[in-house]
Structures are given as C-alpha cells and as structure tokens.
Design a protein around this motif. Structure first.
Motif, PDB file in Angstrom:
ATOM      1  N   GLY A   1      37.343  -9.891   0.588  1.00 46.89           N
ATOM      2  CA  GLY A   1      36.071  -9.807   1.275  1.00 46.89           C
ATOM      3  C   GLY A   1      35.338  -8.496   1.136  1.00 46.89           C
ATOM      4  O   GLY A   1      34.156  -8.410   1.480  1.00 46.89           O
ATOM      5  N   VAL A   2      35.994  -7.455   0.630  1.00 47.47           N
ATOM      6  CA  VAL A   2      35.318  -6.166   0.490  1.00 47.47           C
ATOM      7  C   VAL A   2      34.297  -6.256  -0.643  1.00 47.47           C
ATOM      8  O   VAL A   2      34.638  -6.606  -1.772  1.00 47.47           O
ATOM      9  CB  VAL A   2      36.326  -5.037   0.223  1.00 47.47           C
ATOM     10  N   ASP A   3      33.022  -5.928  -0.344  1.00 46.18           N
ATOM     11  CA  ASP A   3      31.978  -5.980  -1.377  1.00 46.18           C
ATOM     12  C   ASP A   3      31.310  -4.628  -1.611  1.00 46.18           C
ATOM     13  O   ASP A   3      30.335  -4.530  -2.330  1.00 46.18           O
ATOM     14  CB  ASP A   3      30.919  -7.032  -1.008  1.00 46.18           C
ATOM     15  N   GLY A   4      31.791  -3.566  -1.092  1.00 49.61           N
ATOM     16  CA  GLY A   4      31.279  -2.192  -1.188  1.00 49.61           C
ATOM     17  C   GLY A   4      31.702  -1.479   0.088  1.00 49.61           C
ATOM     18  O   GLY A   4      32.502  -1.988   0.836  1.00 49.61           O
ATOM     19  N   ILE A   5      31.272  -0.159   0.424  1.00 47.19           N
ATOM     20  CA  ILE A   5      30.043   0.306  -0.184  1.00 47.19           C
ATOM     21  C   ILE A   5      30.280   1.609  -0.959  1.00 47.19           C
ATOM     22  O   ILE A   5      29.981   1.666  -2.149  1.00 47.19           O
ATOM     23  CB  ILE A   5      28.964   0.546   0.895  1.00 47.19           C
ATOM     24  N   LYS A   6      30.814   2.694  -0.299  1.00 46.35           N
ATOM     25  CA  LYS A   6      30.816   4.006  -0.951  1.00 46.35           C
ATOM     26  C   LYS A   6      31.911   4.909  -0.401  1.00 46.35           C
ATOM     27  O   LYS A   6      32.155   4.973   0.794  1.00 46.35           O
ATOM     28  CB  LYS A   6      29.450   4.685  -0.728  1.00 46.35           C
ATOM     29  N   THR A   7      32.544   5.637  -1.335  1.00 52.15           N
ATOM     30  CA  THR A   7      33.496   6.683  -0.978  1.00 52.15           C
ATOM     31  C   THR A   7      32.792   8.035  -0.927  1.00 52.15           C
ATOM     32  O   THR A   7      31.655   8.181  -1.383  1.00 52.15           O
ATOM     33  CB  THR A   7      34.628   6.771  -2.018  1.00 52.15           C
ATOM     34  N   GLY A   8      33.496   9.038  -0.407  1.00 47.22           N
ATOM     35  CA  GLY A   8      32.963  10.390  -0.396  1.00 47.22           C
ATOM     36  C   GLY A   8      34.060  11.392  -0.118  1.00 47.22           C
ATOM     37  O   GLY A   8      34.998  11.093   0.624  1.00 47.22           O
ATOM     38  N   TYR A   9      33.930  12.564  -0.714  1.00 56.04           N
ATOM     39  CA  TYR A   9      34.912  13.622  -0.448  1.00 56.04           C
ATOM     40  C   TYR A   9      34.352  15.010  -0.732  1.00 56.04           C
ATOM     41  O   TYR A   9      33.736  15.237  -1.777  1.00 56.04           O
ATOM     42  CB  TYR A   9      36.181  13.443  -1.302  1.00 56.04           C
ATOM     43  N   THR A  10      34.523  15.916   0.205  1.00 59.88           N
ATOM     44  CA  THR A  10      34.432  17.350  -0.020  1.00 59.88           C
ATOM     45  C   THR A  10      35.575  17.975   0.762  1.00 59.88           C
ATOM     46  O   THR A  10      36.199  17.332   1.618  1.00 59.88           O
ATOM     47  CB  THR A  10      33.091  17.955   0.472  1.00 59.88           C
ATOM     48  N   ASN A  11      35.861  19.235   0.490  1.00 55.59           N
ATOM     49  CA  ASN A  11      36.901  19.909   1.262  1.00 55.59           C
ATOM     50  C   ASN A  11      36.598  19.864   2.749  1.00 55.59           C
ATOM     51  O   ASN A  11      37.487  19.668   3.586  1.00 55.59           O
ATOM     52  CB  ASN A  11      37.033  21.365   0.811  1.00 55.59           C
ATOM     53  N   ALA A  12      35.330  20.072   3.098  1.00 54.65           N
ATOM     54  CA  ALA A  12      34.953  20.136   4.510  1.00 54.65           C
ATOM     55  C   ALA A  12      34.923  18.766   5.161  1.00 54.65           C
ATOM     56  O   ALA A  12      35.232  18.623   6.341  1.00 54.65           O
ATOM     57  CB  ALA A  12      33.598  20.813   4.656  1.00 54.65           C
ATOM     58  N   SER A  13      34.531  17.737   4.419  1.00 52.67           N
ATOM     59  CA  SER A  13      34.398  16.405   5.014  1.00 52.67           C
ATOM     60  C   SER A  13      35.724  15.682   5.141  1.00 52.67           C
ATOM     61  O   SER A  13      35.913  14.866   6.043  1.00 52.67           O
ATOM     62  CB  SER A  13      33.441  15.543   4.174  1.00 52.67           C
ATOM     63  N   GLY A  14      36.668  15.958   4.250  1.00 52.76           N
ATOM     64  CA  GLY A  14      37.815  15.077   4.115  1.00 52.76           C
ATOM     65  C   GLY A  14      37.398  13.831   3.348  1.00 52.76           C
ATOM     66  O   GLY A  14      36.302  13.751   2.793  1.00 52.76           O
ATOM     67  N   PHE A  15      38.266  12.850   3.323  1.00 49.78           N
ATOM     68  CA  PHE A  15      38.043  11.634   2.528  1.00 49.78           C
ATOM     69  C   PHE A  15      37.350  10.575   3.382  1.00 49.78           C
ATOM     70  O   PHE A  15      37.897  10.109   4.386  1.00 49.78           O
ATOM     71  CB  PHE A  15      39.380  11.111   1.992  1.00 49.78           C
ATOM     72  N   ASN A  16      36.131  10.218   2.981  1.00 49.07           N
ATOM     73  CA  ASN A  16      35.292   9.262   3.720  1.00 49.07           C
ATOM     74  C   ASN A  16      35.214   7.939   2.975  1.00 49.07           C
ATOM     75  O   ASN A  16      35.310   7.903   1.746  1.00 49.07           O
ATOM     76  CB  ASN A  16      33.872   9.808   3.883  1.00 49.07           C
ATOM     77  N   LEU A  17      34.966   6.874   3.731  1.00 50.13           N
ATOM     78  CA  LEU A  17      34.777   5.558   3.111  1.00 50.13           C
ATOM     79  C   LEU A  17      33.945   4.682   4.028  1.00 50.13           C
ATOM     80  O   LEU A  17      34.308   4.444   5.185  1.00 50.13           O
ATOM     81  CB  LEU A  17      36.130   4.889   2.846  1.00 50.13           C
ATOM     82  N   LEU A  18      32.818   4.216   3.521  1.00 49.42           N
ATOM     83  CA  LEU A  18      31.974   3.225   4.194  1.00 49.42           C
ATOM     84  C   LEU A  18      32.235   1.884   3.522  1.00 49.42           C
ATOM     85  O   LEU A  18      32.154   1.781   2.292  1.00 49.42           O
ATOM     86  CB  LEU A  18      30.505   3.624   4.067  1.00 49.42           C
TER      87      LEU A  18
END
Length: 336
Positions: free
Chosen positions: A229-246
């Motif tokens: 069922g996963v159709d997206g959307i976006k990952t993200g990473y910086t040292n300050a943010s840590g590992f993000n996922l929408l």
C-alpha cells in the motif's frame, strides 16, 4: 524568526554516506524485527504523526507540533509548486530547466549536471523524487522564480495557504539552514494536500527507478514495493534533522499519511514507520471519505513573474566527471 530560535544552535556537520554505513550495520536487524518504539522515540529530535486521510482523525502523535528540520522532505513542497505551474501551463513536462553555476555547485545528493546544461521538467521531477537531487531543486527554483530565495518565499506562502502554520522554507532542497523548519503536523498536511490537489501528478512519488544519461538511480524510499500500500512520499536526512520519512499508504480501502522525524539510522527509521503503519492502518476508516479535501487559502501565494526556462533545448551529454558514490553533505538518503 523567533519561532525558529529553538533550533539555531544546531550543528551542521559533514555526512559521509551515513545511510550506507548504517545499512550494513543494521541490515540483519532490519530484516528480522521492528525497531522498538521506546528506543527510537527517545531521540531528542524525534517527532511523528499518523493521520487517517479519509476522516482527518489523528491515530498517533508525538511531538507533532515541535519545530524540526525537514531536510529533503522539503522537496515535496518544491514539487507542489512545480505541479502547480504545470497545471497553470506556465511550464510543460517537456519544458527544459537550465542549470546555473550556483545550482551546479550545490552539495550532494545531486544529479551532477554542469552549468549551462539543461534537462526536461519531467526528468527533473523524477530526479527529485528518486535521487533527491539538490542541484535540480535549486534549478527549479531559479527557473520558476528567478532566484532560490524568491522561490523559498513562494514555498512559505504556499505552506500558509494549505494550513502549514509553523513551516518556514529558506531553500528548495532542505539543505541546512537554522531557520528552515517545519513540524510533523505540517508535513502530514503537505502530504495530504499534494495528493488532494494534484492527483494527476502525485503518481511520480511512486517512481522506483530513474534512468538518466546512462545511469540507473533507485528511489531512496525503501518502503516502496516492500510494504503493501505504500505509494510514496519522501525521505530526508541531515545531521541536524536525523532520518525523516513522509509516507502515504492505501490498502484494503484504508488510507493514512504518516511522518517520522529524527530517526537515528535509515533502517531504524524505516522499521519504525513499518511499525506505525502496522499498528495504525487497521484503525483507519475503510468506508467513504468524510474529511474535506485539503483546501488552499491562495491569497498571496501565486507567483507574479513569468517562468525563466531554458530557451534552447541544450543537448545533454553524460555529466563529466561523475561525482563519486561517497556522499559528502547533509542531504543523503542513498542506501536507506
């Protein structure tokens, strides 16, 4: 910006393929079990939110209104504006965006075009979705609004228009800036809004592989094709943010949008998102949608200038030299 002051002391350090290293260390754990929520949620910059997209009901939240660094999840808003300009016929999928020296010098992750080269808008969209290319994000900003600062202002105005009350954008990529901030609640709002507003273009977020100039680039979102069922959307990473996922999930008549921010590793972030999906998707409504579409208050959010696109379709040879696989800066999702 006073609201962002809580984050101005963050340190932005160089990243050396953080997700690639973490994948090797945690691969066996990732395959066998879900990361315990208690250990994951203990991170100081952790935040998460799960919303039933059919009802708008919050199914899970933690620190959902605390300011965080969105990193490359920023590019969802960049693409929101690209899709808006496509819909308004300011540009077409075959229009070309030109690469300036400024954008060509952007920190990785990047596509690696040289100054003076150009690429099709559709290829640019796929480069953002899969490679999370900072040089292409910058090029979209300059071509559509004349400068990245002008584009970021438009991004922030659009954020307010869709109900993202705390978000401030300073660039089109999510590269480190101490006042470039968002919240888990705002990012879920964005994830819902882009689907409601642009169903014609949202499918690009499901692109698993991007083939360009002789290279094959897989999507950094490792849940695509691996979690039902996963159709997206976006990952993200910086040292300050840590590992993000929408993430957006549609399965068995249910639909949720969820975000995790501040993960310690790529695999643990993905595993925690799997856990949130498993626990909360069954709680979502399976019937008809009752929540209204995410609406825009469009006052002041429209652009007033013509797009500044490449006037001549510049032939695009292989970028030379190609960047090494070793990523050097803040926005790496390569091996998540």
């Amino acid at each position: 910006m006073a609201a962002a002051g809580v984050l101005t002391g963050a340190v932005f350090a160089t990243v050396d393929s953080a997700e690639a290293r973490s994948k090797k260390r945690h691969s066996s754990q990732h395959k066998t079990r879900i990361a315990p929520a208690a250990t994951f949620t203990g991170a100081s910059n952790y935040a998460a939110l799960v919303v039933d997209a059919k009802t708008g009901a919050v199914l899970y939240e933690k620190n959902a209104d605390n300011l965080r660094f969105p990193a490359s999840v920023t590019k969802v808003m960049t693409l929101y504006l690209v899709f808006e300009d496509l819909e308004r016929s300011r540009i077409s999928l075959d229009s070309r965006i030109s690469m300036s020296a400024n954008c060509a010098a952007a920190a990785p992750s990047k596509l690696g075009l040289r100054a003076g080269q150009s690429l099709r808008v559709e290829d640019g969209i796929k480069a953002l979705v899969t490679k999370s290319a900072n040089d292409v994000a910058c090029a979209f900003a300059e071509n559509l609004e004349g400068s990245e600062a002008g584009f970021a202002d438009r991004m922030t105005r659009k954020a307010r228009a869709v109900g993202m009350s705390k978000t401030v954008f300073r660039n089109a990529s999510g590269l480190p800036n101490p006042t470039h901030v968002s919240t888990a609640r705002d990012l879920v709002t964005l994830g819902r809004a882009i689907q409601d507003r642009f169903p014609r273009y949202y499918g690009y977020f499901g692109t698993r592989v991007f083939n360009f100039a002789g290279r094959t680039m897989p999507n950094h979102n490792k849940l695509l094709g691996r979690v039902e069922g996963v159709d997206g959307i976006k990952t993200g990473y910086t040292n300050a943010s840590g590992f993000n996922l929408l993430t957006s999930v549609k399965s068995q008549g249910r639909s949720i949008v969820a975000v995790v921010m501040g993960g310690r590793t790529g695999p643990s972030r993905d595993a925690h998102m799997r856990e949130l999906i498993a626990l909360n998707l069954p709680k979502a409504q399976s019937g008809s949608r009752t929540a209204p579409l995410v609406a825009e208050n469009d006052r002041g959010s429209r652009t007033t200038r013509p797009a500044v696109m490449a006037s001549v379709p510049t032939p695009l040879p292989l970028p030379a030299p190609l960047l090494p696989v070793r990523e050097q800066v803040a926005d790496v999702q390569v091996r998540s």
